[in-house]
Design a protein around this motif. Structure first.
Motif, PDB file in Angstrom:
ATOM      1  N   TYR A  34       1.663  -4.357   0.943  1.00 33.45           N
ATOM      2  CA  TYR A  34       2.442  -5.437   1.569  1.00 33.45           C
ATOM      3  C   TYR A  34       1.672  -6.745   1.421  1.00 33.45           C
ATOM      4  N   LEU A  35       2.393  -7.820   1.134  1.00 29.67           N
ATOM      5  CA  LEU A  35       1.785  -9.155   1.151  1.00 29.67           C
ATOM      6  C   LEU A  35       2.255  -9.846   2.417  1.00 29.67           C
ATOM      7  N   LYS A  36       1.318 -10.107   3.281  1.00 26.63           N
ATOM      8  CA  LYS A  36       1.639 -10.797   4.536  1.00 26.63           C
ATOM      9  C   LYS A  36       2.396 -12.071   4.194  1.00 26.63           C
ATOM     10  N   ASN A  37       3.520 -12.284   4.842  1.00 25.10           N
ATOM     11  CA  ASN A  37       4.316 -13.458   4.479  1.00 25.10           C
ATOM     12  C   ASN A  37       4.003 -14.643   5.371  1.00 25.10           C
ATOM     13  N   THR A  38       3.152 -15.512   4.851  1.00 22.10           N
ATOM     14  CA  THR A  38       2.788 -16.720   5.593  1.00 22.10           C
ATOM     15  C   THR A  38       3.662 -17.884   5.113  1.00 22.10           C
ATOM     16  N   GLY A  39       4.578 -17.582   4.207  1.00 24.22           N
ATOM     17  CA  GLY A  39       5.458 -18.619   3.674  1.00 24.22           C
ATOM     18  C   GLY A  39       4.789 -19.449   2.583  1.00 24.22           C
ATOM     19  N   SER A 222       5.817  -3.802 -14.852  1.00 21.43           N
ATOM     20  CA  SER A 222       4.414  -3.847 -14.446  1.00 21.43           C
ATOM     21  C   SER A 222       4.298  -3.908 -12.928  1.00 21.43           C
ATOM     22  N   LEU A 223       5.006  -4.843 -12.325  1.00 20.43           N
ATOM     23  CA  LEU A 223       4.968  -4.994 -10.865  1.00 20.43           C
ATOM     24  C   LEU A 223       6.375  -5.220 -10.360  1.00 20.43           C
ATOM     25  N   THR A 224       6.636  -4.789  -9.156  1.00 23.09           N
ATOM     26  CA  THR A 224       7.912  -5.131  -8.506  1.00 23.09           C
ATOM     27  C   THR A 224       7.598  -5.857  -7.210  1.00 23.09           C
ATOM     28  N   LEU A 225       8.325  -6.948  -6.969  1.00 20.04           N
ATOM     29  CA  LEU A 225       8.276  -7.606  -5.655  1.00 20.04           C
ATOM     30  C   LEU A 225       9.572  -7.229  -4.950  1.00 20.04           C
ATOM     31  N   LEU A 226       9.480  -6.758  -3.732  1.00 17.47           N
ATOM     32  CA  LEU A 226      10.689  -6.352  -3.015  1.00 17.47           C
ATOM     33  C   LEU A 226      10.823  -7.125  -1.713  1.00 17.47           C
ATOM     34  N   PHE A 227      12.007  -7.690  -1.523  1.00 15.27           N
ATOM     35  CA  PHE A 227      12.325  -8.434  -0.303  1.00 15.27           C
ATOM     36  C   PHE A 227      13.349  -7.628   0.476  1.00 15.27           C
ATOM     37  N   ARG A 228      13.095  -7.440   1.761  1.00 14.35           N
ATOM     38  CA  ARG A 228      14.030  -6.693   2.606  1.00 14.35           C
ATOM     39  C   ARG A 228      14.299  -7.479   3.879  1.00 14.35           C
ATOM     40  N   LEU A 229      15.313  -7.048   4.584  1.00 13.00           N
ATOM     41  CA  LEU A 229      15.689  -7.737   5.821  1.00 13.00           C
ATOM     42  C   LEU A 229      15.288  -6.911   7.028  1.00 13.00           C
ATOM     43  N   ARG A 230      14.865  -7.605   8.055  1.00  8.45           N
ATOM     44  CA  ARG A 230      14.530  -6.929   9.321  1.00  8.45           C
ATOM     45  C   ARG A 230      15.684  -6.034   9.740  1.00  8.45           C
ATOM     46  N   GLY A 231      15.363  -4.855  10.228  1.00  9.73           N
ATOM     47  CA  GLY A 231      16.397  -3.962  10.742  1.00  9.73           C
ATOM     48  C   GLY A 231      17.150  -3.217   9.661  1.00  9.73           C
ATOM     49  N   PRO A 252       5.745  -3.782   9.053  1.00 12.40           N
ATOM     50  CA  PRO A 252       4.650  -2.895   9.450  1.00 12.40           C
ATOM     51  C   PRO A 252       3.822  -3.521  10.575  1.00 12.40           C
ATOM     52  N   PRO A 253       3.039  -2.694  11.273  1.00 11.80           N
ATOM     53  CA  PRO A 253       2.235  -3.207  12.390  1.00 11.80           C
ATOM     54  C   PRO A 253       1.367  -4.382  11.952  1.00 11.80           C
ATOM     55  N   GLY A 254       1.316  -5.390  12.799  1.00 12.62           N
ATOM     56  CA  GLY A 254       0.485  -6.563  12.511  1.00 12.62           C
ATOM     57  C   GLY A 254       1.275  -7.702  11.878  1.00 12.62           C
ATOM     58  N   THR A 255       2.529  -7.434  11.486  1.00  9.74           N
ATOM     59  CA  THR A 255       3.308  -8.508  10.842  1.00  9.74           C
ATOM     60  C   THR A 255       4.514  -8.904  11.688  1.00  9.74           C
ATOM     61  N   GLU A 256       4.586  -8.332  12.898  1.00  8.41           N
ATOM     62  CA  GLU A 256       5.771  -8.559  13.747  1.00  8.41           C
ATOM     63  C   GLU A 256       6.015 -10.032  14.034  1.00  8.41           C
ATOM     64  N   ASN A 257       4.948 -10.808  14.133  1.00 10.41           N
ATOM     65  CA  ASN A 257       5.122 -12.212  14.517  1.00 10.41           C
ATOM     66  C   ASN A 257       5.109 -13.168  13.335  1.00 10.41           C
ATOM     67  N   ASP A 258       5.066 -12.627  12.127  1.00 10.22           N
ATOM     68  CA  ASP A 258       5.089 -13.497  10.938  1.00 10.22           C
ATOM     69  C   ASP A 258       6.483 -14.086  10.764  1.00 10.22           C
ATOM     70  N   PRO A 259       6.565 -15.235  10.068  1.00 12.16           N
ATOM     71  CA  PRO A 259       7.874 -15.880   9.934  1.00 12.16           C
ATOM     72  C   PRO A 259       8.899 -15.051   9.153  1.00 12.16           C
ATOM     73  N   ALA A 260       8.441 -14.132   8.331  1.00  9.35           N
ATOM     74  CA  ALA A 260       9.356 -13.260   7.598  1.00  9.35           C
ATOM     75  C   ALA A 260       8.645 -11.937   7.338  1.00  9.35           C
ATOM     76  N   PRO A 261       9.403 -10.868   7.095  1.00 12.47           N
ATOM     77  CA  PRO A 261       8.744  -9.599   6.760  1.00 12.47           C
ATOM     78  C   PRO A 261       7.892  -9.769   5.501  1.00 12.47           C
ATOM     79  N   PRO A 262       6.846  -8.966   5.354  1.00 17.60           N
ATOM     80  CA  PRO A 262       6.007  -9.103   4.162  1.00 17.60           C
ATOM     81  C   PRO A 262       6.787  -8.787   2.888  1.00 17.60           C
ATOM     82  N   VAL A 263       6.304  -9.328   1.790  1.00 14.06           N
ATOM     83  CA  VAL A 263       6.861  -8.963   0.477  1.00 14.06           C
ATOM     84  C   VAL A 263       6.187  -7.642   0.107  1.00 14.06           C
TER      85      VAL A 263
END
Ligand SMILES: O=C(O)CCC(=O)C(=O)O
Ligand SMILES: [Fe+2]
Length: 388
Positions: A34-39, A222-231, A252-263
């Motif tokens: 997961y990449l923490k989404n800090t925007g 080679s790599l996939t970036l995946l974006f999903r929606l909360r819930g 995932p735990p630790g990202t609940e308060n980030d502006p968006a779910p991690p990539v």
């Protein structure tokens, strides 16, 4: 079902050597990170906008989408049940609709688009650009973490300036189970002309418990970036034991308060092949909320159905339409997947582990690698199985 223990990393960390190390270890151990989404890399508003455009596209009239039906160049619209990601184990195709965008030139798509979405063409292109730049950052970090000489080795092969690639931005829409009927390419049964969906014969158009939104597969590139929606859970990975499925939470735990779910990033077959199996291309699937189970593809473990309405992730329950967006990154088509100049890769004796289809080692190009995989997933397109 226990949630997968996939590490969360923060690309904006000051110590980039440490970030590269964490990325490589996750790629080797899990094949997912997961990449923490800090925007910072992809602004939250850009992700929101991309999901809005996706909804608009899938809501376009059917005729508009049909006019963009997916072609052998892997671009365009694939209808419900058209793609079969796990042909050996699926009785029908995936319960999803998808739209693949290939490259844009000067923000113009090089493929037909539904007129409904045309006003958004430059914005889709801009989102694809954001994904491109993030993927280059990742290939550079992987090069550094694996101590490849030069560290730009993977990145160079992914530069647009090298030529066209199989890279695809894909919008996905998975309908709720309740809304489904199956579309198959088989001829209609003459004895079954009624419209009763509750019949119980082989032509029953209702999905069955073993049906999946996306069959078990590993990604091609080679790599996939995946974006999903909360819930909107449903993604599961197959653990190393080859039979246990584990849910991949959106938040995932630790990202609940980030502006968006991690990539979510995962390694695809091409990069696994290229690194002789050191980087792991992990099998995954997308299940209906109520069909979550822990059996392997082909199903050998009894029972163990997931709880009603979830795939085992606390607080993530979804009965509605599910959307996701994937960016499948590929090197330019002519890139030769030869030995990687890294002691770590060379010293890896695991080789192409069991389960990897590429037993024989020869230098193939990125294009050859992609074609091999597409043929397996789109039987109708490549073997002329369409009846019409
Ligand atoms: O929708 C998802 O969560 C995953 C989709 C996926 O695995 C794919 O399209 O390759
Ligand atoms: Fe996938």
């Amino acid at each position: 079902m226990a949630a997968a223990k996939i590490p969360v990393i923060d690309l904006s960390g000051e110590d980039q050597t440490q970030v590269a190390k964490e990325l490589v270890e996750a790629a080797i151990e899990h094949g997912f990170v997961y990449l923490k989404n800090t925007g910072q890399d992809i602004p939250v508003e850009a992700i929101d906008e991309a999901f809005e455009m996706s909804k608009k596209l899938f809501d376009a009239p059917l005729s508009e989408k049909q006019a963009c039906t997916i072609q052998k160049n892997n671009r365009g619209w694939s209808a419900m049940n058209y793609e079969t990601l796990d042909p050996a184990n699926q009785r029908v195709g995936d319960f999803k609709e998808a739209f693949n965008f290939g490259e844009f030139l000067s923000h113009k798509a090089q493929q037909p688009l539904p007129p409904t979405i045309l006003p958004s063409e430059p914005r889709i292109s801009a989102f694809r650009d954001l994904c491109y730049h993030l993927s280059l950052k990742l290939t550079t970090l992987l090069g550094a973490g694996l101590q490849v000489t030069p560290p730009s080795f993977f990145t160079t092969a992914h530069l647009r300036s090298q030529g066209p690639s199989g890279t695809i931005l894909r919008f996905l829409r998975y309908p709720p189970r309740a809304a489904l009927t199956i579309t198959t390419t088989e001829p209609a049964d003459n004895n079954n002309n009624n419209n009763n969906n509750n019949n119980n014969n082989n032509n029953d158009p209702q999905p069955q418990s073993e049906d999946v939104r996306a069959g078990a597969h590993s990604d091609y590139g080679s790599l996939t970036l995946l974006f999903r929606l909360r819930g909107q859970p449903g993604l599961e990975i197959l653990l190393r034991d080859g039979k246990t499925w584990s849910a991949v939470p959106v938040v995932p735990p630790g990202t609940e308060n980030d502006p968006a779910p991690p990539v979510l990033v995962n390694i695809g077959d091409l990069l696994s092949y290229w690194t002789n199996g050191l980087l792991r291309s992990t099998v995954h699937r997308v299940v209906f909320p109520s069909a979550a189970s822990s059996h392997a593809p082909g199903g050998d473990e009894a029972g163990n159905k997931g709880g009603e309405g979830g795939n085992g992730v606390q607080g993530e329950v979804d009965h509605g339409t599910r959307y996701s967006i994937a960016y499948f990154c590929h090197p330019f088509g002519g890139a030769e997947l030869g030995p990687v100049p890294s002691e770590r890769v060379k010293g890896y004796k695991g080789g192409l582990a069991e389960g990897n289809p590429y037993a024989e080692r020869r230098v193939m190009t990125a294009d050859e690698h992609l074609m091999m995989r597409l043929k397996a997933s789109y039987a109708q397109l490549y073997e002329g199985k369409d009846k019409e």
